[in-house]
Design a protein around this motif. Structure first.
Motif, PDB file in Angstrom:
ATOM      1  N   GLY A 246       0.756  -1.157  -0.035  1.00  8.37           N
ATOM      2  CA  GLY A 246      -0.279   0.113   0.297  1.00  8.37           C
ATOM      3  C   GLY A 246       0.936   1.362   0.164  1.00  8.37           C
ATOM      4  O   GLY A 246       0.149   1.960  -0.202  1.00  8.37           O
ATOM      5  N   ASP A 247       2.504   1.136   0.912  1.00 10.34           N
ATOM      6  CA  ASP A 247       3.449   2.495   0.134  1.00 10.34           C
ATOM      7  C   ASP A 247       2.754   3.203  -1.352  1.00 10.34           C
ATOM      8  O   ASP A 247       3.209   2.357  -2.486  1.00 10.34           O
ATOM      9  CB  ASP A 247       4.418   2.400   0.623  1.00 10.34           C
ATOM     10  N   ALA A 248       3.954   3.770  -0.913  1.00  9.81           N
ATOM     11  CA  ALA A 248       3.536   4.957  -2.887  1.00  9.81           C
ATOM     12  C   ALA A 248       4.917   5.012  -2.632  1.00  9.81           C
ATOM     13  O   ALA A 248       5.727   5.527  -1.816  1.00  9.81           O
ATOM     14  CB  ALA A 248       2.766   6.612  -2.893  1.00  9.81           C
ATOM     15  N   VAL A 249       5.361   5.110  -3.969  1.00 13.07           N
ATOM     16  CA  VAL A 249       6.667   4.694  -4.373  1.00 13.07           C
ATOM     17  C   VAL A 249       7.010   5.794  -5.607  1.00 13.07           C
ATOM     18  O   VAL A 249       6.292   5.699  -6.932  1.00 13.07           O
ATOM     19  CB  VAL A 249       7.457   3.711  -4.475  1.00 13.07           C
ATOM     20  N   TYR A 250       8.187   6.692  -5.521  1.00 11.38           N
ATOM     21  CA  TYR A 250       8.547   7.916  -6.546  1.00 11.38           C
ATOM     22  C   TYR A 250       9.357   7.464  -7.294  1.00 11.38           C
ATOM     23  O   TYR A 250      10.025   6.929  -6.295  1.00 11.38           O
ATOM     24  CB  TYR A 250       8.397   8.927  -5.980  1.00 11.38           C
ATOM     25  N   VAL A 251      10.012   7.381  -8.468  1.00  5.39           N
ATOM     26  CA  VAL A 251      11.508   7.032  -8.294  1.00  5.39           C
ATOM     27  C   VAL A 251      12.033   8.349  -9.749  1.00  5.39           C
ATOM     28  O   VAL A 251      11.156   9.096 -10.476  1.00  5.39           O
ATOM     29  CB  VAL A 251      11.352   6.127  -9.401  1.00  5.39           C
ATOM     30  N   HIS A 252      12.708   8.805  -9.362  1.00  2.00           N
ATOM     31  CA  HIS A 252      13.759   9.881  -9.587  1.00  2.00           C
ATOM     32  C   HIS A 252      14.614   9.544 -10.982  1.00  2.00           C
ATOM     33  O   HIS A 252      16.104   9.025 -10.604  1.00  2.00           O
ATOM     34  CB  HIS A 252      14.583  11.093  -8.409  1.00  2.00           C
ATOM     35  N   ILE A 253      14.298   9.882 -11.929  1.00  3.43           N
ATOM     36  CA  ILE A 253      15.380   9.001 -12.904  1.00  3.43           C
ATOM     37  C   ILE A 253      16.330   9.627 -13.040  1.00  3.43           C
ATOM     38  O   ILE A 253      17.479   9.287 -13.577  1.00  3.43           O
ATOM     39  CB  ILE A 253      14.330   8.750 -14.575  1.00  3.43           C
ATOM     40  N   HIS A 254      16.114  11.442 -13.075  1.00  2.00           N
ATOM     41  CA  HIS A 254      17.053  12.407 -13.151  1.00  2.00           C
ATOM     42  C   HIS A 254      18.183  12.434 -11.916  1.00  2.00           C
ATOM     43  O   HIS A 254      18.981  12.049 -12.932  1.00  2.00           O
ATOM     44  CB  HIS A 254      16.713  13.631 -13.273  1.00  2.00           C
ATOM     45  N   SER A 255      17.891  11.859 -10.940  1.00  2.00           N
ATOM     46  CA  SER A 255      18.525  11.380 -10.383  1.00  2.00           C
ATOM     47  C   SER A 255      19.756  10.490 -10.737  1.00  2.00           C
ATOM     48  O   SER A 255      21.174  10.007 -10.263  1.00  2.00           O
ATOM     49  CB  SER A 255      17.945  11.142  -8.619  1.00  2.00           C
ATOM     50  N   ALA A 256      19.643   9.582 -11.006  1.00  2.00           N
ATOM     51  CA  ALA A 256      19.650   8.071 -11.548  1.00  2.00           C
ATOM     52  C   ALA A 256      20.308   8.250 -12.565  1.00  2.00           C
ATOM     53  O   ALA A 256      21.969   7.219 -12.679  1.00  2.00           O
ATOM     54  CB  ALA A 256      18.960   7.058 -11.991  1.00  2.00           C
ATOM     55  N   ASN A 257      20.383   9.270 -13.247  1.00  4.82           N
ATOM     56  CA  ASN A 257      21.385   9.863 -14.815  1.00  4.82           C
ATOM     57  C   ASN A 257      22.600  10.679 -14.858  1.00  4.82           C
ATOM     58  O   ASN A 257      23.595  10.722 -15.226  1.00  4.82           O
ATOM     59  CB  ASN A 257      20.455  10.284 -15.616  1.00  4.82           C
ATOM     60  N   ARG A 258      22.836  10.979 -12.833  1.00  6.53           N
ATOM     61  CA  ARG A 258      23.800  11.718 -12.214  1.00  6.53           C
ATOM     62  C   ARG A 258      23.975  10.751 -11.409  1.00  6.53           C
ATOM     63  O   ARG A 258      24.869  11.245 -10.488  1.00  6.53           O
ATOM     64  CB  ARG A 258      22.992  12.639 -12.020  1.00  6.53           C
ATOM     65  N   ASP A 259      24.048   9.256 -11.441  1.00  8.79           N
ATOM     66  CA  ASP A 259      24.532   8.518 -10.020  1.00  8.79           C
ATOM     67  C   ASP A 259      26.120   8.167 -10.508  1.00  8.79           C
ATOM     68  O   ASP A 259      26.052   7.935 -11.034  1.00  8.79           O
ATOM     69  CB  ASP A 259      23.903   8.092  -9.955  1.00  8.79           C
ATOM     70  N   ASP A 260      26.799   8.735  -9.835  1.00 10.14           N
ATOM     71  CA  ASP A 260      28.339   8.754 -10.125  1.00 10.14           C
ATOM     72  C   ASP A 260      28.649   7.588  -9.599  1.00 10.14           C
ATOM     73  O   ASP A 260      29.761   6.976 -10.185  1.00 10.14           O
ATOM     74  CB  ASP A 260      29.073   9.423  -9.084  1.00 10.14           C
ATOM     75  N   ALA A 261      28.280   6.400  -9.227  1.00 10.14           N
ATOM     76  CA  ALA A 261      27.711   4.934  -8.912  1.00 10.14           C
ATOM     77  C   ALA A 261      28.835   3.755 -10.388  1.00 10.14           C
ATOM     78  O   ALA A 261      29.266   2.732 -10.609  1.00 10.14           O
ATOM     79  CB  ALA A 261      27.455   3.822  -7.841  1.00 10.14           C
ATOM     80  N   VAL A 262      28.250   5.001 -10.729  1.00 12.82           N
ATOM     81  CA  VAL A 262      27.320   3.783 -12.244  1.00 12.82           C
ATOM     82  C   VAL A 262      28.494   5.385 -13.784  1.00 12.82           C
ATOM     83  O   VAL A 262      28.444   4.477 -15.302  1.00 12.82           O
ATOM     84  CB  VAL A 262      25.631   4.356 -12.848  1.00 12.82           C
ATOM     85  N   PHE A 263      27.868   6.902 -13.900  1.00 12.02           N
ATOM     86  CA  PHE A 263      28.861   7.832 -14.613  1.00 12.02           C
ATOM     87  C   PHE A 263      29.908   7.941 -13.889  1.00 12.02           C
ATOM     88  O   PHE A 263      29.760   8.999 -12.922  1.00 12.02           O
ATOM     89  CB  PHE A 263      27.627   8.522 -14.918  1.00 12.02           C
ATOM     90  N   ALA A 264      30.805   8.084 -14.989  1.00 11.58           N
ATOM     91  CA  ALA A 264      32.150   8.487 -14.480  1.00 11.58           C
ATOM     92  C   ALA A 264      32.145  10.683 -14.354  1.00 11.58           C
ATOM     93  O   ALA A 264      31.282  11.252 -15.682  1.00 11.58           O
ATOM     94  CB  ALA A 264      33.179   8.241 -15.105  1.00 11.58           C
ATOM     95  N   ASP A 265      32.226  11.298 -13.722  1.00  7.43           N
ATOM     96  CA  ASP A 265      31.446  12.498 -13.347  1.00  7.43           C
ATOM     97  C   ASP A 265      30.268  12.857 -14.695  1.00  7.43           C
ATOM     98  O   ASP A 265      30.288  13.614 -14.821  1.00  7.43           O
ATOM     99  CB  ASP A 265      32.826  13.298 -14.778  1.00  7.43           C
ATOM    100  N   PRO A 266      29.025  12.296 -13.649  1.00 11.87           N
ATOM    101  CA  PRO A 266      28.109  12.112 -14.175  1.00 11.87           C
ATOM    102  C   PRO A 266      27.770  13.829 -14.432  1.00 11.87           C
ATOM    103  O   PRO A 266      26.504  13.865 -15.085  1.00 11.87           O
ATOM    104  CB  PRO A 266      27.414  11.756 -13.347  1.00 11.87           C
ATOM    105  N   ASP A 267      28.274  15.024 -13.506  1.00 15.81           N
ATOM    106  CA  ASP A 267      27.985  16.368 -13.913  1.00 15.81           C
ATOM    107  C   ASP A 267      27.688  17.070 -15.256  1.00 15.81           C
ATOM    108  O   ASP A 267      27.985  18.208 -16.004  1.00 15.81           O
ATOM    109  CB  ASP A 267      27.654  17.638 -12.813  1.00 15.81           C
TER     110      ASP A 267
END
Length: 364
Positions: A271-292
């Protein structure tokens, strides 16, 4: 986090957690339809459509769209898109410097393409642009104006469907009508809502990203110069710009947990509501080098600009091709293109779903 309406929700921000959440069948989009769930706008999500369906109903509609947007069919459309883009670039040049890139190029291009695909008269673009704008910025419009524009769009599409039943063609709308009438794979409501999504989403989001792409490149002259020197980077550049530029302000509707589960080690209750933040994910430095940093040479760019999971954008290949063509044609035709106004003069869309300049004066 606490939302303005409906209470508290979870916000998922890390790349791996966002991917997991978007692929988890225990998180339902259908559960938010007409429900008092945590949300940022007063209006509840509705009416029911493909964006708010779960499998197997979603899968049934998705299969129809997948056949319409195959790689082969998209590539067959490329020459037509290139022709339209070249024509619009010449119209922009004839208008003379400075001119509004939004008015003369980024809006007409995807609008004409989706009209061509669906078999919708381009002369009727005013009707579906008003409706599309309402759907994309419902939170910023008075309720009566929102419903009025959407009802106008639905009425227009219903009349178009009735006309196409009498005079079918080789377009996508005729194929969807045939699936509804002959194969009974669509209800009438699904047919209308699917056409609304295709018509509105097929031009609004791409038009904004064309503008966003050019604006971003003009503000990163070293990357623009690199792309001009190495046009073979164009496809990679589209992916990097999709990663780098947030198309909207985030997912505008929650997903609802249908059973207890965990995301990133955090327990989520049924019953909990969940939002995902795709743009935060696309700037995750664990996945993308120098993400900004905007890096058009970035390799293995598994961004989520088109989403992920069963709701991955069905028209992603078409949008990617349109964005490629738009950039190539504009950069080739205008080698000295630059912004005609300062940043603080540019007005931006402030709607919940999409962001982009309302106009973009350029000169050459």
């Amino acid at each position: 986090m606490t939302l303005p309406y409906g209470g508290d929700a979870w916000l998922v921000t890390r790349y791996s957690d966002v991917r997991a959440a978007l692929a988890d069948p225990r998180l339902s989009r259908a559960a938010v339809v007409n429900a008092d769930v945590p949300r940022r706008q007063e209006m509840r999500v509705g009416p029911e459509g493909i964006m708010y369906m779960d499998p197997p109903d979603h899968s049934r509609l998705r299969r129809l769209l997948t056949r319409a947007f195959t790689r082969r069919r998209v590539e067959e459309l490329r020459p037509k898109v290139e022709s339209i883009a070249a024509e619009l670039a010449e119209n922009l040049a004839r208008k003379g410097s400075p001119a509004d890139f939004v008015e003369y190029f980024s809006w007409p291009l995807p609008t004409r393409v989706i009209c061509e695909l669906l078999g919708v008269p381009y002369s009727d673009r005013g009707v579906f642009r008003r409706g599309a704008d309402a759907l994309m910025q419902g939170d910023t419009l008075p309720h009566h104006e929102f419903t009025g524009r959407v009802n106008e769009l639905v009425g227009y599409i219903s009349r178009l469907i009735a006309d196409r039943r009498q005079r079918p063609g080789g377009d996508l709308l005729s194929a969807l009508i045939q699936a509804r009438d002959d194969g009974d794979r669509l209800t009438e409501q699904e047919l209308v809502s699917l056409t609304v999504v295709l018509l509105a989403g097929g031009h609004e989001t791409t038009a904004n990203q064309i503008t966003n792409f050019l604006y971003t490149l003009l503000r990163h002259p070293e990357q623009l110069a690199l792309l001009r020197r190495r046009p073979e980077l164009l496809s990679r550049a589209v992916d990097e710009l999709m990663r780098y530029i947030p198309l909207g302000t985030g997912h505008h509707a929650a997903m609802i947990a249908t059973e207890d589960l965990e995301i990133g080690g955090v327990p989520i209750s049924r019953g909990d509501a969940v939002y995902v933040h795709i743009h935060s994910a696309n700037r995750d430095d664990a996945v993308f080098a120098d993400p900004d940093a905007l890096d058009l040479t970035r390799e293995d760019n598994h961004h989520m600009g088109f989403g992920h999971g069963v709701h991955f954008c069905a028209g992603a290949q078409l949008a990617h091709m349109e964005l490629e063509v738009a950039l190539r044609v504009v950069l080739d035709r205008f080698p000295d293109l630059r912004l005609a106004v300062a940043d603080d003069v540019i007005r931006w869309r402030s709607s919940l779903l999409v962001r982009g300049p309302l106009s973009l004066p350029v000169q050459w």
